[in-house]
Design an enzyme around this catalytic site. Structure first.
Site, PDB file in Angstrom:
ATOM      1  N   TYR A 142       0.645  -1.204   0.051  1.00  0.00           N
ATOM      2  CA  TYR A 142      -0.090   0.062  -0.005  1.00  0.00           C
ATOM      3  C   TYR A 142       0.913   1.268   0.065  1.00  0.00           C
ATOM      4  O   TYR A 142       0.368   2.279   0.508  1.00  0.00           O
ATOM      5  CB  TYR A 142      -1.017   0.028   1.084  1.00  0.00           C
ATOM      6  CG  TYR A 142      -1.612  -1.498   1.630  1.00  0.00           C
ATOM      7  CD1 TYR A 142      -2.233  -2.018   0.557  1.00  0.00           C
ATOM      8  CD2 TYR A 142      -1.338  -1.712   2.752  1.00  0.00           C
ATOM      9  CE1 TYR A 142      -2.872  -3.409   0.752  1.00  0.00           C
ATOM     10  CE2 TYR A 142      -2.082  -3.062   2.961  1.00  0.00           C
ATOM     11  CZ  TYR A 142      -2.545  -3.751   2.158  1.00  0.00           C
ATOM     12  OH  TYR A 142      -2.948  -5.093   2.457  1.00  0.00           O
ATOM     13  N   HIS A 143       1.740   1.346  -0.726  1.00  0.00           N
ATOM     14  CA  HIS A 143       2.925   2.480  -0.770  1.00  0.00           C
ATOM     15  C   HIS A 143       3.095   2.883  -2.417  1.00  0.00           C
ATOM     16  O   HIS A 143       4.329   3.145  -2.557  1.00  0.00           O
ATOM     17  CB  HIS A 143       4.234   2.120   0.105  1.00  0.00           C
ATOM     18  CG  HIS A 143       3.785   2.055   1.318  1.00  0.00           C
ATOM     19  ND1 HIS A 143       4.658   1.051   1.905  1.00  0.00           N
ATOM     20  CD2 HIS A 143       2.993   2.099   2.221  1.00  0.00           C
ATOM     21  CE1 HIS A 143       4.274   0.936   3.328  1.00  0.00           C
ATOM     22  NE2 HIS A 143       3.149   1.428   3.704  1.00  0.00           N
ATOM     23  N   PRO A 144       1.992   3.190  -3.129  1.00  0.00           N
ATOM     24  CA  PRO A 144       2.348   3.605  -4.529  1.00  0.00           C
ATOM     25  C   PRO A 144       2.744   5.170  -4.370  1.00  0.00           C
ATOM     26  O   PRO A 144       2.130   6.058  -3.725  1.00  0.00           O
ATOM     27  CB  PRO A 144       0.996   3.436  -5.066  1.00  0.00           C
ATOM     28  CG  PRO A 144      -0.213   3.702  -4.371  1.00  0.00           C
ATOM     29  CD  PRO A 144       0.694   2.949  -2.897  1.00  0.00           C
TER      30      PRO A 144
END
Length: 528
Positions: free
Chosen positions: A464-466
């Site tokens: 969850y770190h785009p």
């Protein structure tokens, strides 16, 4: 007509809107596509387990099929509510490694070294441990130690010591490497999102106009100057204008999507969708980076872990009453309570993998559930070499964007992840876990790199770190300059995770808030 329009109320937008409206002579309109953040599932930390796999308060995007992950479509949860993803994340306060920001400066982004950005991390922060050279107090973002850790979390720390990994009581201190407890963006046992810190206390300001359920559909221009935008609310189209600037804070997916829909981006991509070109900017949507992540999970007979059982249900009910009474207990858990930053090779100058230890048996973003109790652990590659992109599935502004992280397209990422899985398993198989460890949800032979690779291709996905799809810089694929202004445009800035030129070595919420704090000062300086 507003002085400023801010698109997106997440970790960037909440900060920008709050800081700009500190001046009563400046009026700001803040648009948010999602609903207000009034659900108990947002404010009770354990609620993340219910929000993550479902589409309430969550865009729940899917990626394009990933060739290096057995052509599976990945899952990309993103916050769809006031506070954006800071309202649905695991609340971990991590800045990354100080060298990450020095890397940005070395790429030509003057003013973005660690020494330059540290004052903004400190300005944002109210660390309950107190202030020092690296930490701040008095800021809007409350940072606390985990209030009521589950007993299994300390087993993880004991196991890590048994296999000789170093301990670390502050991942944001002088040294990032080691195993320890995460600090969290909570206050008194409740989630403390960017909205709770920056926006909610200031909603009564007459110069701050927040519109929820409003999805921006197109930026409006006079020549190369941004003058306003259109948005949809309740099925109707609306238009607003700005005297000064539009600041995009939609994140790594929504920000490039809106630019593309508005005719700003690679000419070939726009022509393919039949969109009139306002400005040919090749880097819009390119340079997508994300932390590829693999999870190991075990069943357990111990109620020191979380799970689905009669006893677990009783514990949960008791926990609800405890949380309502004094905001402590199981309901206050962020689920990922402990973790680590480790080096897969001793000659590396900084950690290249991160662990998140979870107090329940997580499987497929909590979309698969298993009866009984258990625990799990993530391992991710901190600085992947693989690059993907964000584009348009269609020119329908209400359609989801095309998201292709291109995970594991660079072989080095797989090599690092295999090493990381082995290091994680050393902890999970240490003697400290012997009385807690049951059967693995998925058995993998850790002596076979091929089997580990097959497991990764079958189950790995985002943590969850785009970032990076409107990167800061001066090279041909840069979208914004070091003042966060869009190249070749007037009256248009970006202040979210999309501007990161390279992915930082850690969770991305705190760095995004820092970017917005610095961006707000830049905007104010331009109007002084």
């Amino acid at each position: 007509m507003y002085d400023y329009i801010v698109v997106g109320s997440g970790s960037g937008g909440s900060v920008i809107a709050s800081r700009l409206t500190e001046d009563p002579n400046i009026n700001v309109c803040l648009l948010e596509a999602g609903k207000p953040d009034n659900s108990i599932l947002i404010h009770a930390p354990i609620g993340v387990a219910a929000i993550l796999p479902r589409k309430f308060y969550n865009w729940g995007f899917q990626t394009a099929p990933q060739p290096h992950l057995n052509n599976r479509k990945g899952y990309q949860p993103r916050g769809k509510t006031i506070g954006g993803s800071s309202s649905i994340n695991a609340m971990l306060y991590v800045r990354g490694h100080k060298s990450d920001y020095d890397d940005w400066a070395a790429l030509g982004n003057t003013g973005w070294s660690f020494e330059d950005v540290l004052p903004y991390f400190k300005k944002a922060e109210n660390n309950e441990r107190g202030s020092d050279d690296l930490h701040g107090t008095g800021g809007p973002l409350n940072v606390a130690d985990i209030r009521s850790a589950m007993p299994i979390s300390d087993v993880f720390l004991d196991a890590a010591m048994q296999v000789q990994y170093p301990s670390n009581n502050d991942f944001n201190g002088l040294n990032q490497e080691g195993v320890g407890s995460y600090q969290v963006t909570q206050k008194n046992g409740e989630r403390w999102s960017a909205a709770k810190g920056y926006l909610t206390p200031n909603l009564s300001r007459p110069n701050l106009h927040v519109i929820t359920g409003a999805q921006a559909t197109k930026l409006l221009f006079e020549g190369k100057k941004a003058t306003g935008l259109t948005y949809m609310k309740d099925g109707k189209a609306h238009e607003i204008s700005t005297r000064r600037e539009i600041i995009l804070c939609g994140g790594a997916f929504a920000t490039p999507q809106l630019l593309l829909l508005s005719g700003v981006g690679p000419a070939a991509e726009l022509a393919k969708q039949g969109i009139e070109i306002v400005h040919d900017l090749p880097g819009v949507g390119q340079n997508l980076q994300d932390h590829i992540d693999y999870v190991s999970a075990y069943k357990s007979s111990s109620r020191d872990t979380m799970g689905i059982s009669l006893g677990g249900g009783i514990d949960l009910i008791k926990g609800i009453f405890q949380w309502r009474r004094d905001r402590s207990g199981i309901i206050s858990t962020p689920m990922a309570e402990r973790g680590a930053f480790l080096r897969t090779e001793p000659d590396l100058t900084r950690p290249d993998i991160q662990l998140h230890f979870v107090v329940g048996p997580l499987d497929d973003h909590a979309r698969k559930t298993h009866l009984g109790h258990g625990f799990s652990c993530h391992v991710c590659v901190l600085r992947p070499k693989s690059r993907g992109y964000v584009g348009l599935e269609s020119k329908d502004p209400l359609a989801d964007p095309l998201i292709d992280p291109n995970f594991l397209s660079e072989p080095d990422d797989m090599d690092t992840l295999v090493k990381g899985v082995k290091m994680m398993q050393k902890i999970l198989e240490a003697p400290a876990f012997d009385n807690y460890r049951g059967k693995p949800l998925y058995a993998v032979d850790m002596n076979s790199d091929t089997e580990i690779q097959n497991a990764i291709r079958s189950r790995a996905d985002t943590v969850y770190h785009p970032v990076g799809t409107c990167k800061m810089g001066s090279d041909p694929l840069a979208v914004v300059n070091p003042e966060l202004k869009v190249h070749g445009m007037d009256g248009l800035r970006i202040a979210d995770a999309s501007v990161m030129p390279t992915l930082i070595g850690g969770n991305t919420n705190a760095p995004t808030i820092m970017i917005a704090e610095k961006g707000a000062d830049m905007i104010k300086a331009d109007t002084a």
